[in-house]
Design a protein around this motif. Sequence first.
Motif, PDB file in Angstrom:
ATOM      1  N   TYR A  94       8.151   4.245  -5.392  1.00 45.71           N
ATOM      2  CA  TYR A  94       9.310   3.549  -4.834  1.00 45.71           C
ATOM      3  C   TYR A  94      10.252   4.493  -4.098  1.00 45.71           C
ATOM      4  N   ASP A  95      10.629   5.588  -4.733  1.00 48.53           N
ATOM      5  CA  ASP A  95      11.636   6.472  -4.148  1.00 48.53           C
ATOM      6  C   ASP A  95      11.182   7.077  -2.828  1.00 48.53           C
ATOM      7  N   ALA A  96       9.909   7.460  -2.733  1.00 52.38           N
ATOM      8  CA  ALA A  96       9.414   8.171  -1.548  1.00 52.38           C
ATOM      9  C   ALA A  96       9.063   7.243  -0.393  1.00 52.38           C
ATOM     10  N   THR A  97       9.001   5.958  -0.628  1.00 50.99           N
ATOM     11  CA  THR A  97       8.654   5.004   0.428  1.00 50.99           C
ATOM     12  C   THR A  97       9.878   4.716   1.294  1.00 50.99           C
ATOM     13  N   SER A  98       9.677   4.696   2.586  1.00 46.99           N
ATOM     14  CA  SER A  98      10.752   4.357   3.523  1.00 46.99           C
ATOM     15  C   SER A  98      10.310   3.185   4.386  1.00 46.99           C
ATOM     16  N   LEU A  99      11.279   2.462   4.924  1.00 45.16           N
ATOM     17  CA  LEU A  99      10.952   1.344   5.807  1.00 45.16           C
ATOM     18  C   LEU A  99      10.261   1.843   7.076  1.00 45.16           C
ATOM     19  N   ARG A 100      10.605   3.022   7.525  1.00 48.77           N
ATOM     20  CA  ARG A 100       9.960   3.586   8.706  1.00 48.77           C
ATOM     21  C   ARG A 100       8.476   3.859   8.427  1.00 48.77           C
ATOM     22  N   ALA A 101       8.174   4.370   7.212  1.00 46.51           N
ATOM     23  CA  ALA A 101       6.780   4.624   6.858  1.00 46.51           C
ATOM     24  C   ALA A 101       5.994   3.321   6.756  1.00 46.51           C
ATOM     25  N   VAL A 102       6.637   2.293   6.225  1.00 49.91           N
ATOM     26  CA  VAL A 102       5.992   0.979   6.146  1.00 49.91           C
ATOM     27  C   VAL A 102       5.691   0.466   7.549  1.00 49.91           C
ATOM     28  N   ALA A 103       6.637   0.647   8.463  1.00 52.99           N
ATOM     29  CA  ALA A 103       6.441   0.201   9.842  1.00 52.99           C
ATOM     30  C   ALA A 103       5.264   0.919  10.481  1.00 52.99           C
TER      31      ALA A 103
ATOM     32  N   LEU B 266       6.588   1.729 -10.599  1.00 51.61           N
ATOM     33  CA  LEU B 266       7.305   1.127  -9.477  1.00 51.61           C
ATOM     34  C   LEU B 266       8.450   0.253  -9.969  1.00 51.61           C
ATOM     35  N   LEU B 267       8.168  -0.580 -10.970  1.00 54.30           N
ATOM     36  CA  LEU B 267       9.202  -1.461 -11.503  1.00 54.30           C
ATOM     37  C   LEU B 267      10.316  -0.654 -12.152  1.00 54.30           C
ATOM     38  N   ARG B 268       9.933   0.379 -12.886  1.00 55.03           N
ATOM     39  CA  ARG B 268      10.928   1.253 -13.511  1.00 55.03           C
ATOM     40  C   ARG B 268      11.803   1.920 -12.463  1.00 55.03           C
ATOM     41  N   ASP B 269      11.173   2.466 -11.419  1.00 52.91           N
ATOM     42  CA  ASP B 269      11.927   3.170 -10.387  1.00 52.91           C
ATOM     43  C   ASP B 269      12.860   2.218  -9.641  1.00 52.91           C
TER      44      ASP B 269
ATOM     45  N   ARG C  82       0.830  -1.216   0.000  1.00 53.54           N
ATOM     46  CA  ARG C  82       0.000   0.000   0.000  1.00 53.54           C
ATOM     47  C   ARG C  82       0.858   1.258   0.000  1.00 53.54           C
ATOM     48  N   GLU C  83       1.970   1.204   0.725  1.00 47.79           N
ATOM     49  CA  GLU C  83       2.861   2.364   0.786  1.00 47.79           C
ATOM     50  C   GLU C  83       3.521   2.618  -0.560  1.00 47.79           C
ATOM     51  N   PHE C  84       4.003   1.566  -1.206  1.00 46.69           N
ATOM     52  CA  PHE C  84       4.600   1.720  -2.528  1.00 46.69           C
ATOM     53  C   PHE C  84       3.579   2.260  -3.529  1.00 46.69           C
ATOM     54  N   SER C  85       2.362   1.746  -3.462  1.00 43.92           N
ATOM     55  CA  SER C  85       1.317   2.189  -4.395  1.00 43.92           C
ATOM     56  C   SER C  85       0.960   3.650  -4.170  1.00 43.92           C
ATOM     57  N   ALA C  86       0.937   4.074  -2.912  1.00 47.02           N
ATOM     58  CA  ALA C  86       0.530   5.439  -2.587  1.00 47.02           C
ATOM     59  C   ALA C  86       1.636   6.457  -2.825  1.00 47.02           C
TER      60      ALA C  86
ATOM     61  N   LEU D 216      12.440  -5.664   0.488  1.00 50.96           N
ATOM     62  CA  LEU D 216      11.006  -5.630   0.768  1.00 50.96           C
ATOM     63  C   LEU D 216      10.204  -5.484  -0.520  1.00 50.96           C
ATOM     64  N   PHE D 217      10.658  -4.628  -1.427  1.00 49.74           N
ATOM     65  CA  PHE D 217       9.944  -4.445  -2.691  1.00 49.74           C
ATOM     66  C   PHE D 217       9.941  -5.732  -3.504  1.00 49.74           C
ATOM     67  N   ALA D 218      11.070  -6.428  -3.523  1.00 41.07           N
ATOM     68  CA  ALA D 218      11.141  -7.698  -4.244  1.00 41.07           C
ATOM     69  C   ALA D 218      10.140  -8.707  -3.685  1.00 41.07           C
ATOM     70  N   GLU D 219       9.933  -8.671  -2.377  1.00 38.78           N
ATOM     71  CA  GLU D 219       8.938  -9.548  -1.756  1.00 38.78           C
ATOM     72  C   GLU D 219       7.529  -9.153  -2.174  1.00 38.78           C
ATOM     73  N   VAL D 220       7.259  -7.863  -2.208  1.00 42.96           N
ATOM     74  CA  VAL D 220       5.925  -7.369  -2.569  1.00 42.96           C
ATOM     75  C   VAL D 220       5.539  -7.794  -3.980  1.00 42.96           C
ATOM     76  N   ILE D 221       6.477  -7.678  -4.921  1.00 42.93           N
ATOM     77  CA  ILE D 221       6.152  -8.008  -6.314  1.00 42.93           C
ATOM     78  C   ILE D 221       6.489  -9.453  -6.659  1.00 42.93           C
ATOM     79  N   ALA D 222       6.978 -10.207  -5.659  1.00 42.49           N
ATOM     80  CA  ALA D 222       7.390 -11.600  -5.898  1.00 42.49           C
ATOM     81  C   ALA D 222       8.373 -11.670  -7.058  1.00 42.49           C
ATOM     82  N   ALA D 223       9.407 -10.848  -6.994  1.00 39.84           N
ATOM     83  CA  ALA D 223      10.399 -10.770  -8.067  1.00 39.84           C
ATOM     84  C   ALA D 223      11.071 -12.120  -8.288  1.00 39.84           C
TER      85      ALA D 223
END
Length: 217
Positions: A45-54, A136-139, A38-42, A74-81
């Motif tokens: 990629y660049d503006a998302t931080s692990l602290r914000a996710v927490a 997101l993938l591009r970034d 949800r954080e990545f979508s909102a 974390l992003f790789a997990e989200v998109i199942a890279a």
Amino acid sequence: MSERAAETPEDAGPRRRGRPRLGAAGDSRARIVTAAEREFSARGYDATSLRAVARRAGVDAALVHHYFDDKADLFAEVIAAPLRPDRAIKAVLAGPREDIGVNIVRFLLEEFEKPAVRARGTALIRSVVGTDGTNLLRDFLVREVFRRIAAALDTPDADLRATLAASQIVGIMLTRYVLRLEPLASAPIDDLVARLGPAVQWHLTGFPLDGAVTAGE
């Protein structure tokens, strides 16, 4: 719904640092991944931080670091890279500077020849094309792969160079594995590396773009 199930992260009581309880580990990890999606979508990629996710997951930031090494992980997990090109950077940069373009292209194409990687990779590309997931993938590729390479090479216009190099890679993946345009789709990897590698190399290490000769001069 039980009273416990109705609890939200905000009213579930004080958070604890360190490892989660064994029974809560799976739930905590899943909540973090959902919050990250949800954080990545909102925010992108660049503006998302692990602290914000927490914060969004209602957990301590230390718990996010317990499960994931960094934002790329974390992003790789989200998109199942299906593969991690960002982890290939050290090996690519360890080789001769003049072979960086060839090496990164070969790495990605050879990985995509593996059936499991190709199946998940093409499904991922199809799922994000034309959606916010494309950005997101591009970034991710620009920031975690090509920008790091351009910065390590200490060349001018690093951001633009990184984006141009990423455009070459995304283009070949889309046309070869998703659109399956012939004869590109069935061309030998060695041929594609020989043709595309120098183009990626040029974007990363060619002369300063602001000093390029324009057409007609």
